[in-house]
Every structure is written in C-alpha cells, then in structure tokens.
Design a protein around this motif. Structure first.
Motif, mmCIF file in Angstrom:
data_model
loop_
_atom_site.group_PDB
_atom_site.id
_atom_site.type_symbol
_atom_site.label_atom_id
_atom_site.label_comp_id
_atom_site.label_asym_id
_atom_site.label_seq_id
_atom_site.Cartn_x
_atom_site.Cartn_y
_atom_site.Cartn_z
ATOM 1 N N PRO A 94 0.975 -1.275 -0.331
ATOM 2 C CA PRO A 94 -0.115 -0.043 0.045
ATOM 3 C C PRO A 94 1.023 1.344 0.097
ATOM 4 O O PRO A 94 2.035 1.226 0.663
ATOM 5 C CB PRO A 94 -0.738 -0.116 1.135
ATOM 6 N N THR A 95 0.208 2.384 -0.885
ATOM 7 C CA THR A 95 1.180 3.529 -1.052
ATOM 8 C C THR A 95 0.388 4.603 -0.964
ATOM 9 O O THR A 95 -0.151 4.904 -2.195
ATOM 10 C CB THR A 95 2.055 3.505 -2.296
ATOM 11 N N PRO A 96 0.429 5.359 0.139
ATOM 12 C CA PRO A 96 -0.749 6.231 0.172
ATOM 13 C C PRO A 96 0.012 7.403 -0.322
ATOM 14 O O PRO A 96 1.144 7.624 -0.242
ATOM 15 C CB PRO A 96 -0.863 6.708 1.757
ATOM 16 N N LYS A 97 -0.771 8.420 -1.263
ATOM 17 C CA LYS A 97 -0.398 9.468 -1.907
ATOM 18 C C LYS A 97 -1.058 10.802 -1.613
ATOM 19 O O LYS A 97 -2.289 10.457 -1.760
ATOM 20 C CB LYS A 97 -0.112 9.415 -3.281
ATOM 21 N N LYS A 98 -0.798 11.772 -1.445
ATOM 22 C CA LYS A 98 -1.378 13.113 -1.403
ATOM 23 C C LYS A 98 -1.811 13.814 -2.454
ATOM 24 O O LYS A 98 -0.773 13.863 -3.428
ATOM 25 C CB LYS A 98 -0.897 14.133 -0.438
ATOM 26 N N VAL A 99 -3.168 14.021 -2.965
ATOM 27 C CA VAL A 99 -3.444 14.609 -4.549
ATOM 28 C C VAL A 99 -3.993 15.954 -4.283
ATOM 29 O O VAL A 99 -4.975 16.021 -3.227
ATOM 30 C CB VAL A 99 -4.254 13.691 -4.980
ATOM 31 N N THR A 100 -3.507 16.902 -4.820
ATOM 32 C CA THR A 100 -4.057 18.209 -4.586
ATOM 33 C C THR A 100 -4.707 18.680 -5.859
ATOM 34 O O THR A 100 -4.315 18.591 -6.875
ATOM 35 C CB THR A 100 -2.755 19.300 -4.432
ATOM 36 N N ARG A 119 -6.258 15.771 -0.674
ATOM 37 C CA ARG A 119 -6.765 14.421 -0.473
ATOM 38 C C ARG A 119 -5.825 13.401 -0.537
ATOM 39 O O ARG A 119 -4.991 13.391 -1.359
ATOM 40 C CB ARG A 119 -8.223 14.170 -1.386
ATOM 41 N N LYS A 120 -6.058 12.207 0.350
ATOM 42 C CA LYS A 120 -5.134 11.239 0.343
ATOM 43 C C LYS A 120 -5.977 10.251 -0.458
ATOM 44 O O LYS A 120 -7.056 9.491 -0.221
ATOM 45 C CB LYS A 120 -4.891 10.658 1.836
ATOM 46 N N HIS A 121 -4.962 9.426 -1.034
ATOM 47 C CA HIS A 121 -5.393 8.328 -2.061
ATOM 48 C C HIS A 121 -4.606 7.157 -1.729
ATOM 49 O O HIS A 121 -3.388 7.345 -1.526
ATOM 50 C CB HIS A 121 -5.459 8.653 -3.488
ATOM 51 N N LEU A 122 -5.097 5.929 -1.615
ATOM 52 C CA LEU A 122 -4.226 4.614 -1.500
ATOM 53 C C LEU A 122 -4.117 4.176 -2.661
ATOM 54 O O LEU A 122 -5.128 3.453 -3.495
ATOM 55 C CB LEU A 122 -5.097 3.782 -0.491
ATOM 56 N N TYR A 123 -2.685 3.760 -3.136
ATOM 57 C CA TYR A 123 -2.556 3.214 -4.322
ATOM 58 C C TYR A 123 -1.533 1.971 -3.841
ATOM 59 O O TYR A 123 -1.249 1.809 -2.855
ATOM 60 C CB TYR A 123 -1.596 3.927 -5.179
ATOM 61 N N PHE A 124 -1.511 0.875 -4.844
ATOM 62 C CA PHE A 124 -0.568 -0.203 -4.526
ATOM 63 C C PHE A 124 0.415 -0.547 -5.721
ATOM 64 O O PHE A 124 0.315 -0.408 -6.733
ATOM 65 C CB PHE A 124 -1.582 -1.611 -4.630
ATOM 66 N N LYS A 125 1.458 -0.857 -5.213
ATOM 67 C CA LYS A 125 2.753 -1.033 -5.942
ATOM 68 C C LYS A 125 3.231 -2.674 -5.596
ATOM 69 O O LYS A 125 2.883 -3.069 -4.692
ATOM 70 C CB LYS A 125 3.703 0.134 -6.074
#
Length: 301
Positions: A94-100, A119-125
């Motif tokens: 899981p890789t959380p990223k901040k998106v503006t 906003r925070k979005h959760l991506y997966f790598k």
C-alpha cells in the motif's frame, strides 16, 4: 510392534484422549514460562503482519513459505542475507499519496475564488519479500527440537501410509534446511514431506498435514471461519495426540513428539491457549480418525 493388539474400548479411548490433551496443555504452558520464549517473542515481533490478500499471494508462489521479510529487513533486523540468484515473492504494497486538486468556492462577499484541496488516495505497487529458506546467516530462535528417532519398522509403516492414504503423499526434494517440514497443497490435494527428516519426524509430519487435509475437506464446516494460527494449533495437536495414542497402544516409548509439538503449538497459539481450548472436540475427533487409519499399519509381521 510386530504383534496384533487388543484395541481399547471407546471409554478407554475417551479417557486416554482426555489425559493426552491435559498433558498437551501443561506442556504448552511450560513453554510460555521459559526464558527461551521471551527471546523468541522479541525476535518474531519484528516480522511484519501481512494482509489476508498478501498471505494468499505468498502461499500461491511459495506454498512452503514460513517466515518472510523484505531484503532490507532480513539484513537489518535478523542479520541474514538473501542468497544469490533467489527470486523475490511478489506482494502488494500500500502506497498512500497526497493529491491536490483545485476547487471553486464562494466567498462571503459573493465572489468566487479557487481553493486547493488536498486528499489522500491509497495506491498499490508491487513489492518483494523472501522466505527464510532463501536466506542465510544467524539462526532464528526456535521453540521446537527436531525429532531424531530412526527405525526400520517405522520406515516400513510409512511406506504403508503412503500406499493407503486417501490423499497422495510424496516427498518434495526442493525443501531446504530452513523450509517447512512438509505442507498440504490445498489446490492439488497432496501432502508433501521433506525427505531429510527422521522416520519419527516424517510420521509426525504425515499426521500434521493429514489433519490439514481433513480440516479442509470433511471438517470444513467447523474450520472455514478459523484463522491460520488456529488451524496450525489443531494440526500439531493432532500430531501429538496420535503419536501419544500409538505409543500407549503399542508400548513404544520413542513415539513421542513433545519436544517438537509443545513449542510448535505455543508458537502459533496465545498464552491463554484459546486456540487449543476452543477446538478440543475437533482435535479429538480428527485424532481418532487418523489413529484408526495409522494403527492398522502397525499390525505388521
């Protein structure tokens, strides 16, 4: 072991099982109070707890996986290195990223302006871990001792178990020193053993994996909601019970797995023994089923 025997009555079997389960509980409690258990907890608390999805991914790629960690963790936490040429086991990280983003807002005076919203979005790598069998270095602390007893009569009996088992049993020659001693492949419904085990340890492992087979087939109504730890406690408890029953039935003192089983159950269970206590009826039922099969193979000439 070469003579026929008089089977115990149902009442004698029930009393015997109660005594064996009491010995198992006492033995596991003793493990929890040992100094070695403290060291064991300190080391294994450093292993990451993986999600159910990642556990499925790991076991699909490496069915015999036991302890897995990242390349870096093996080096920094456990003083072990990944062997040259080993391929990692893929997992989802899981890789959380901040998106503006920009949003138009209405000001109190009626005018509009652009406001940045974060906003925070959760991506997966894709990440990679390695099983302990793919590494080398310092030994991890253990609560178990390998069973060393060798016997030609047990070898003959094991051959009979291979021939009469409801589920195919074979050796997996790829299992290395730090790999699991055996495993039940739920997809192919096969049991595999490490060929370098002693005859006694092979027998114990057959019972352990056969319990997994029964748990995942005819007893699935009782086990489908159980977690892996509880299923492992059931399997090893069955191994201890069956060997104890065989020892009592045929008066063979060497058929004892306590040096391995007590520590194994403790390593998967909790200090209050809830995994063991909540499944005693199922352990008893599966143990009796396996004993009925194996005891017939002991009646040899």
């Amino acid at each position: 072991m070469g003579k026929n025997y008089q089977p115990k009555t149902l009442e004698e079997r029930k009393q015997q099982m109660n005594e064996i389960l009491e010995n198992l509980e006492n033995g596991v409690r003793d493990v929890f109070t040992s100094e070695n258990y403290v060291r064991y907890l300190d080391t294994f608390s450093k292993f990451h707890s993986y999600s159910f999805s990642n556990i499925i991914l790991i076991l699909h790629q490496c069915p015999q996986a036991s302890y897995v960690a990242s390349f870096k963790d093996w080096t920094t936490k456990f003083n072990r290195i990944v062997k040259k040429g080993e391929h990692g086991i893929k997992i989802l990280v899981p890789t959380p990223k901040k998106v503006t983003t920009e949003k138009e807002v209405t000001n109190p005076d009626g005018t509009t302006s652009i406001e940045e919203v974060e906003r925070k979005h959760l991506y997966f790598k894709t990440g990679y871990v390695f099983d302990i069998s793919q590494t080398m270095g310092d030994e991890l602390p253990t609560l178990v001792k390998s069973l060393k007893y060798e016997s030609q009569e047990l070898n003959v009996m094991l051959d009979k178990l291979f021939a009469t088992s409801e589920v195919p049993i074979d050796y997996d020659y790829s299992l290395a020193e730090n790999d699991a001693n055996g495993y039940y492949n739920i997809l192919s419904q096969q049991i595999f053993l490490k060929p370098t085990l002693s005859t006694l340890h092979k027998l114990k492992t057959v019972v352990h994996e056969y319990s997994h087979y029964l748990q995942e087939t005819i007893h699935t109504v009782h086990t489908k909601e159980l977690d892996r730890a509880t299923k492992e406690v059931i399997a090893e408890s069955c191994a201890y019970c069956v060997l104890s029953m065989l020892k009592n039935e045929f008066n063979i003192e060497k058929l004892d797995s306590s040096e391995y089983s007590f520590g194994y159950v403790a390593s998967w269970g909790s200090r209050d023994l809830k995994e063991l206590k909540s499944t005693l009826t199922l352990i008893s039922e599966i143990s009796n089923q396996i004993f009925d099969w194996i005891s017939k193979q002991f009646v040899v000439s």
